[in-house]
Enzyme design. Structure first.
Site, PDB file in Angstrom:
ATOM      1  N   LYS A 173       0.838  -1.209   0.000  1.00 31.54           N
ATOM      2  CA  LYS A 173       0.000   0.000   0.000  1.00 31.54           C
ATOM      3  C   LYS A 173       0.867   1.250   0.000  1.00 31.54           C
ATOM      4  O   LYS A 173       1.795   1.362   0.800  1.00 31.54           O
ATOM      5  CB  LYS A 173      -0.893   0.016   1.246  1.00 31.54           C
ATOM      6  CG  LYS A 173      -1.846  -1.153   1.320  1.00 31.54           C
ATOM      7  CD  LYS A 173      -2.566  -1.198   2.662  1.00 31.54           C
ATOM      8  CE  LYS A 173      -1.650  -1.520   3.805  1.00 31.54           C
ATOM      9  NZ  LYS A 173      -2.349  -1.747   5.083  1.00 31.54           N
ATOM     10  N   THR A 204      -7.772   9.568   8.594  1.00 31.23           N
ATOM     11  CA  THR A 204      -7.427   8.284   7.974  1.00 31.23           C
ATOM     12  C   THR A 204      -7.192   7.205   9.035  1.00 31.23           C
ATOM     13  O   THR A 204      -6.496   6.229   8.785  1.00 31.23           O
ATOM     14  CB  THR A 204      -6.161   8.427   7.098  1.00 31.23           C
ATOM     15  OG1 THR A 204      -5.132   9.008   7.912  1.00 31.23           O
ATOM     16  CG2 THR A 204      -6.406   9.284   5.868  1.00 31.23           C
ATOM     17  N   GLY A 206      -7.637   4.013  10.737  1.00 36.19           N
ATOM     18  CA  GLY A 206      -8.262   2.731  10.390  1.00 36.19           C
ATOM     19  C   GLY A 206      -8.328   2.422   8.905  1.00 36.19           C
ATOM     20  O   GLY A 206      -9.001   1.461   8.515  1.00 36.19           O
ATOM     21  N   THR A 207      -7.606   3.172   8.077  1.00 29.82           N
ATOM     22  CA  THR A 207      -7.693   2.889   6.630  1.00 29.82           C
ATOM     23  C   THR A 207      -7.146   1.503   6.287  1.00 29.82           C
ATOM     24  O   THR A 207      -7.712   0.791   5.453  1.00 29.82           O
ATOM     25  CB  THR A 207      -6.937   3.945   5.791  1.00 29.82           C
ATOM     26  OG1 THR A 207      -5.613   4.073   6.301  1.00 29.82           O
ATOM     27  CG2 THR A 207      -7.628   5.278   5.810  1.00 29.82           C
ATOM     28  N   GLY A 208      -6.029   1.142   6.932  1.00 28.54           N
ATOM     29  CA  GLY A 208      -5.426  -0.163   6.639  1.00 28.54           C
ATOM     30  C   GLY A 208      -6.345  -1.296   7.089  1.00 28.54           C
ATOM     31  O   GLY A 208      -6.526  -2.293   6.380  1.00 28.54           O
ATOM     32  N   CYS A 209      -6.940  -1.135   8.279  1.00 31.78           N
ATOM     33  CA  CYS A 209      -7.873  -2.156   8.808  1.00 31.78           C
ATOM     34  C   CYS A 209      -9.055  -2.311   7.853  1.00 31.78           C
ATOM     35  O   CYS A 209      -9.484  -3.424   7.525  1.00 31.78           O
ATOM     36  CB  CYS A 209      -8.405  -1.731  10.177  1.00 31.78           C
ATOM     37  SG  CYS A 209      -7.130  -1.449  11.403  1.00 31.78           S
TER      38      CYS A 209
HETATM   39  N1  LIG Z   1      -5.186  10.421   1.675  1.00 37.04           N
HETATM   40  C1  LIG Z   1      -5.512   9.326   0.984  1.00 37.04           C
HETATM   41  N2  LIG Z   1      -6.284   9.428  -0.124  1.00 37.04           N
HETATM   42  C2  LIG Z   1      -6.632   8.338  -0.841  1.00 37.04           C
HETATM   43  N3  LIG Z   1      -6.261   7.091  -0.491  1.00 37.04           N
HETATM   44  C3  LIG Z   1      -5.485   6.913   0.599  1.00 37.04           C
HETATM   45  C4  LIG Z   1      -5.072   8.021   1.397  1.00 37.04           C
HETATM   46  N4  LIG Z   1      -4.329   7.547   2.438  1.00 37.04           N
HETATM   47  C5  LIG Z   1      -4.287   6.204   2.282  1.00 37.04           C
HETATM   48  N5  LIG Z   1      -4.960   5.821   1.177  1.00 37.04           N
HETATM   49  C6  LIG Z   1      -5.186   4.458   0.711  1.00 37.04           C
HETATM   50  O1  LIG Z   1      -5.742   3.760   1.824  1.00 37.04           O
HETATM   51  C7  LIG Z   1      -5.294   2.427   1.852  1.00 37.04           C
HETATM   52  C8  LIG Z   1      -4.541   2.190   3.169  1.00 37.04           C
HETATM   53  O2  LIG Z   1      -3.239   2.622   2.943  1.00 37.04           O
HETATM   54  P1  LIG Z   1      -2.143   3.007   3.994  1.00 37.04           P
HETATM   55  O3  LIG Z   1      -0.835   2.934   3.281  1.00 37.04           O
HETATM   56  O4  LIG Z   1      -2.519   4.307   4.631  1.00 37.04           O
HETATM   57  O5  LIG Z   1      -2.330   1.802   4.993  1.00 37.04           O
HETATM   58  P2  LIG Z   1      -1.928   1.728   6.474  1.00 37.04           P
HETATM   59  O6  LIG Z   1      -0.669   2.447   6.700  1.00 37.04           O
HETATM   60  O7  LIG Z   1      -2.011   0.290   6.865  1.00 37.04           O
HETATM   61  O8  LIG Z   1      -3.043   2.523   7.183  1.00 37.04           O
HETATM   62  P3  LIG Z   1      -2.742   3.596   8.316  1.00 37.04           P
HETATM   63  O9  LIG Z   1      -1.998   4.715   7.618  1.00 37.04           O
HETATM   64  O10 LIG Z   1      -4.145   3.945   8.708  1.00 37.04           O
HETATM   65  O11 LIG Z   1      -1.954   2.921   9.374  1.00 37.04           O
HETATM   66  C9  LIG Z   1      -4.422   2.269   0.600  1.00 37.04           C
HETATM   67  O12 LIG Z   1      -5.239   1.817  -0.465  1.00 37.04           O
HETATM   68  C10 LIG Z   1      -3.935   3.683   0.345  1.00 37.04           C
HETATM   69  O13 LIG Z   1      -3.542   3.886  -0.999  1.00 37.04           O
HETATM   70  C1  LIG Z   2      -6.525  -2.131  17.487  1.00 33.97           C
HETATM   71  C2  LIG Z   2      -5.852  -1.447  16.345  1.00 33.97           C
HETATM   72  N1  LIG Z   2      -5.524  -2.164  15.248  1.00 33.97           N
HETATM   73  C3  LIG Z   2      -4.922  -1.554  14.205  1.00 33.97           C
HETATM   74  C4  LIG Z   2      -4.635  -0.207  14.235  1.00 33.97           C
HETATM   75  C5  LIG Z   2      -3.949   0.478  13.078  1.00 33.97           C
HETATM   76  O1  LIG Z   2      -4.922   1.111  12.317  1.00 33.97           O
HETATM   77  P1  LIG Z   2      -4.717   1.604  10.823  1.00 33.97           P
HETATM   78  O2  LIG Z   2      -3.325   1.235  10.384  1.00 33.97           O
HETATM   79  O3  LIG Z   2      -5.742   0.897   9.979  1.00 33.97           O
HETATM   80  O4  LIG Z   2      -4.946   3.094  10.900  1.00 33.97           O
HETATM   81  C6  LIG Z   2      -4.997   0.517  15.394  1.00 33.97           C
HETATM   82  N2  LIG Z   2      -4.759   1.843  15.488  1.00 33.97           N
HETATM   83  N3  LIG Z   2      -5.602  -0.140  16.430  1.00 33.97           N
END
Ligand SMILES: Nc1ncnc2c1ncn2[C@@H]1O[C@H](COP(=O)(O)OP(=O)(O)OP(=O)(O)O)[C@@H](O)[C@H]1O
Ligand SMILES: Cc1ncc(COP(=O)(O)O)c(N)n1
Length: 269
Positions: A173, A204, A206-209
């Site tokens: 990602k 953003t 929880g986007t990864g979750c």
């Molecule tokens: N500002 C944004 N606009 C559009 N898409 C985004 C944005 N930020 C993240 N994404 C998308 O959201 C999804 C999660 O990506 P990200 O790399 O942020 O994951 P993550 O690091 O596991 O999540 P987090 O940053 O919440 O810990 C991917 O598809 C990424 O391309």
């Molecule tokens: C319990 C828990 N699991 C995962 C994440 C990471 O969240 P994300 O990478 O989706 O923002 C978090 N903040 N808390």
């Protein structure tokens, strides 16, 4: 009714972890179940404390789910300590679920460690090889491969290495790079590029979750990994576009915007 299980940590503020996963399953018309491996005291600003659930209780939760309602897909998120990770690894070896999506959660937004560094080797040996789809972000892919990732070519290289480590397919990602939100997906047959415009928002959490749960939902609904990722990318982009200005820090994304606004379910798409 299709079913998904999330194995992850609990976020009481509702934006990440188990809570985000269950909302995502619901938005996909999926019956959601959860095995909680850690109770995290966190909100949109910070992680305050973490209580790990005992390995025995994790084993019992896994048994309760798999002996009664074997899920069509499984999403694995935060696994913090070696002992809790071992309990999950043992259960995966025992029940051999088919559609496993693994998000290697390492750090929260405020920089707090959500995976202990001592758990990394066990993660690579006992968890990663169960992945039908593996979804590291760039810092996670760097830790797991030892590479520095700056470009899309680096992301492709990292995805290939992680497939060689045992994941069937890998989505690296690109949320942490500048410019458009580009993710690279390697399914062993081809390398696909998923691009969305970067949305200017701080919300953003929880986007990864959410992305990994959406992939699991799509696998449970019968899509092959490439289609599942494509649909999940559209879902997360939509959820970020309509993110919620809740809390004082990084707010959560909106799982039900289309359901509320247009009376549509993602199932209809
Ligand atoms: N500002 C944004 N606009 C559009 N898409 C985004 C944005 N930020 C993240 N994404 C998308 O959201 C999804 C999660 O990506 P990200 O790399 O942020 O994951 P993550 O690091 O596991 O999540 P987090 O940053 O919440 O810990 C991917 O598809 C990424 O391309
Ligand atoms: C319990 C828990 N699991 C995962 C994440 C990471 O969240 P994300 O990478 O989706 O923002 C978090 N903040 N808390």
């Amino acid at each position: 009714m299709k079913t998904c299980l999330t194995i992850a940590g609990s976020d009481p503020s509702g934006g990440a972890g188990i809570q985000a996963d269950l909302k995502t399953f619901a938005a996909h018309g999926i019956y959601g179940m959860s095995v909680i491996v850690a109770v995290v005291a966190e909100n949109t600003c910070e992680v305050r404390s973490i209580m790990d659930v005992s390995p025995a209780v994790i084993r019992d939760q896994m048994a309760c789910v798999f002996e009664d309602i074997p899920p069509d897909a499984v999403k694995i998120g935060m696994l913090s300590q070696p002992e809790t990770m071992q309990a999950v690894a043992d259960a995966l070896a025992l029940y051999q679920p088919a559609n496993v999506v693994i998000d290697p959660v390492m750090l929260a937004k405020d920089g707090s460690a959500l995976m202990a560094s001592e758990a990394l080797e066990l993660f690579k040996r006992g968890i990663l090889p169960h992945a039908r789809v593996f979804t590291p972000n760039i810092p996670e892919a760097e830790v797991l491969t030892g590479m520095t990732i700056r470009t899309e070519e680096d992301m492709r290289q990292a995805a290939k290495i992680l497939r060689q480590e045992g994941a069937q397919t890998v989505l690296v990602k690109g949320g942490h790079l500048d410019g458009a939100a580009v993710d690279i997906f390697d399914d062993g047959v081809a390398v696909h590029r998923f691009e969305a415009a970067r949305i200017q928002t701080k919300n953003t959490h929880g986007t990864g979750c959410t992305l990994s749960s959406a992939i699991a939902s799509n696998l449970a609904n019968g899509h092959v990994p490439h289609q599942a990722v494509n649909r999940a990318k559209a879902y997360i982009t939509d959820a970020i576009s309509h993110s919620l200005d809740l809390g004082k820090g990084n707010g959560p994304t909106h799982h039900f915007y289309r359901l509320y606004q247009e009376g549509l379910s993602w199932l209809d798409k």
